[in-house]
Design a protein around this motif. Structure first.
Motif, PDB file in Angstrom:
ATOM      1  N   VAL B  27       0.846  -1.198   0.000  1.00 14.17           N
ATOM      2  CA  VAL B  27       0.000   0.000   0.000  1.00 14.17           C
ATOM      3  C   VAL B  27       0.881   1.247   0.000  1.00 14.17           C
ATOM      4  O   VAL B  27       0.630   2.212  -0.735  1.00 14.17           O
ATOM      5  CB  VAL B  27      -0.954  -0.004   1.216  1.00 14.17           C
ATOM      6  CG1 VAL B  27      -1.658   1.341   1.354  1.00 14.17           C
ATOM      7  CG2 VAL B  27      -1.973  -1.126   1.086  1.00 14.17           C
ATOM      8  N   PHE B  29       4.138   1.482  -1.104  1.00 12.49           N
ATOM      9  CA  PHE B  29       4.855   1.597  -2.389  1.00 12.49           C
ATOM     10  C   PHE B  29       3.904   2.048  -3.503  1.00 12.49           C
ATOM     11  O   PHE B  29       4.176   3.014  -4.217  1.00 12.49           O
ATOM     12  CB  PHE B  29       5.471   0.248  -2.778  1.00 12.49           C
ATOM     13  CG  PHE B  29       6.601  -0.196  -1.864  1.00 12.49           C
ATOM     14  CD1 PHE B  29       7.112   0.656  -0.907  1.00 12.49           C
ATOM     15  CD2 PHE B  29       7.133  -1.470  -1.978  1.00 12.49           C
ATOM     16  CE1 PHE B  29       8.146   0.244  -0.061  1.00 12.49           C
ATOM     17  CE2 PHE B  29       8.166  -1.885  -1.145  1.00 12.49           C
ATOM     18  CZ  PHE B  29       8.672  -1.027  -0.191  1.00 12.49           C
ATOM     19  N   ASN B  30       2.780   1.327  -3.646  1.00 10.66           N
ATOM     20  CA  ASN B  30       1.864   1.627  -4.745  1.00 10.66           C
ATOM     21  C   ASN B  30       1.180   2.977  -4.548  1.00 10.66           C
ATOM     22  O   ASN B  30       0.922   3.690  -5.518  1.00 10.66           O
ATOM     23  CB  ASN B  30       0.819   0.513  -4.902  1.00 10.66           C
ATOM     24  CG  ASN B  30       1.468  -0.840  -5.171  1.00 10.66           C
ATOM     25  OD1 ASN B  30       2.630  -0.910  -5.552  1.00 10.66           O
ATOM     26  ND2 ASN B  30       0.721  -1.903  -4.959  1.00 10.66           N
ATOM     27  N   THR B  32       2.565   5.538  -3.140  1.00 14.29           N
ATOM     28  CA  THR B  32       3.560   6.545  -3.508  1.00 14.29           C
ATOM     29  C   THR B  32       3.601   6.717  -5.026  1.00 14.29           C
ATOM     30  O   THR B  32       3.668   7.844  -5.532  1.00 14.29           O
ATOM     31  CB  THR B  32       4.947   6.139  -2.971  1.00 14.29           C
ATOM     32  OG1 THR B  32       4.846   5.948  -1.559  1.00 14.29           O
ATOM     33  CG2 THR B  32       5.981   7.199  -3.264  1.00 14.29           C
ATOM     34  N   LEU B  33       3.518   5.593  -5.767  1.00 10.30           N
ATOM     35  CA  LEU B  33       3.466   5.679  -7.235  1.00 10.30           C
ATOM     36  C   LEU B  33       2.254   6.496  -7.675  1.00 10.30           C
ATOM     37  O   LEU B  33       2.345   7.324  -8.587  1.00 10.30           O
ATOM     38  CB  LEU B  33       3.365   4.286  -7.850  1.00 10.30           C
ATOM     39  CG  LEU B  33       4.636   3.455  -8.011  1.00 10.30           C
ATOM     40  CD1 LEU B  33       4.306   2.158  -8.736  1.00 10.30           C
ATOM     41  CD2 LEU B  33       5.709   4.228  -8.765  1.00 10.30           C
TER      42      LEU B  33
END
Lengths: 143, 155
Positions: B27, B29-30, B32-33
């Protein structure tokens, strides 16, 4: 509002549905193979929808920090673990313990990253979740 | 429910709890993307890098196949369901539900459908009847999660 609430509930149903289907595939193959198919089929599907709708590379994706790109390998292990567990402890216990782990690690991440939060709520929430895990475990032990 | 032995049960519980920790990282990492690129991009990238990573794991680990016979085609469609989830949640995140409402209702949908699936033994998975203890554990963990979702962050 009811429309969006139904969509949010449906999203939760689909999480469980996906784990069950992947778990069934793992029964015939292996947890890692199931995770592979989950990712490649999802990739083809998202690519197709993104080509139809457009805007896949909108914004400034290149500016994102390098570590943000590592969600994929983490997800591979996550999906493999779920596929492996669901045939062993069932859909409900798998979901419940994953939720427990997500919630408690979320609190730990928030504290590490210095996110503001209320101490009483964090303490009470974590205590309730730990109590729930203890009850689930006790149920198994007494058989 | 069928009862796995004590030591195996601890292994399963720890694995599931640890998987929940991995989910938190995903959650982060994605999410942040998604803060830099589109929501499609934030789901497309982990599926792409995940496909490559899974292929490498398969080549290195060479896990044994449980059956020689190919399973029915529908069992390969779990990824579609997962991808649709991402699209649904990105729609509800921007509604009046916000993040906390989206997560809370998602938890409810996930738990009710999981219990139903266990009772019926859906999709060729083992059938199991939840015990009273399982419902108590469910109530405690969901209450704790709701406290964290609605009161745990600063807002």
């Amino acid at each position: 509002m009811i429309w969006f609430a139904s969509l949010a509930i449906l999203a939760g149903v689909l999480v469980s549905l996906s784990r069950q289907i992947n778990g069934r595939l793992a029964l015939s193959t292996s947890a890692m193979e199931s995770s592979f198919w989950n990712h490649i089929v999802g990739l083809v599907f998202i690519t197709g929808v993104a080509l139809l709708v457009g805007g896949l590379f909108a914004g400034e994706p290149a500016a994102a920090p390098w570590w943000a790109y590592f969600g994929g390998p983490v997800g591979v292990i996550f999906i493999a673990a779920g596929s492996w567990l669901i045939a062993r402890i069932g859909a409900a216990q798998t979901a419940l313990l994953i939720i427990a782990g997500q919630m408690i690690s979320g609190v730990v991440l928030d504290i590490i990253m210095g996110a503001p939060g209320q101490l009483w709520a964090r303490t009470l929430g974590v205590a309730l979740i730990l109590a729930g895990m203890w009850v689930a475990h006790g149920g198994r032990a007494k058989g | 429910m069928s009862q796995p032995s004590q030591s195996k049960q601890i292994l399963y519980f720890s694995a599931a709890f640890g998987a929940g920790g991995l989910l938190s990282l995903m959650v982060l990492f994605n999410g942040t993307l998604a803060a830099y690129g589109s929501l499609f991009f934030a789901s497309w990238v982990p599926h792409l890098t995940g496909t490559v990573a899974a292929l490498l794991f398969l080549i290195i680990l060479r896990p044994k196949r449980a059956e020689v016979k190919r399973p029915p085609l529908w069992v390969y469609l779990g990824g579609v369901s997962g991808a649709v989830t991402v699209m649904l949640t990105s729609a509800t995140l921007n509604s009046a539900l916000a993040l906390s409402g989206t997560i809370a209702l998602g938890l409810a949908g996930q738990m009710v459908f999981s219990l139903f699936a266990d009772m019926r033994g859906l999709f060729g998975l083992p059938q199991r009847t939840p015990l009273r203890r399982d419902y108590m554990a469910l109530a405690l963990i969901i209450m704790g999660s709701l406290v964290l979702i609605f009161f745990g962050s600063g807002s």
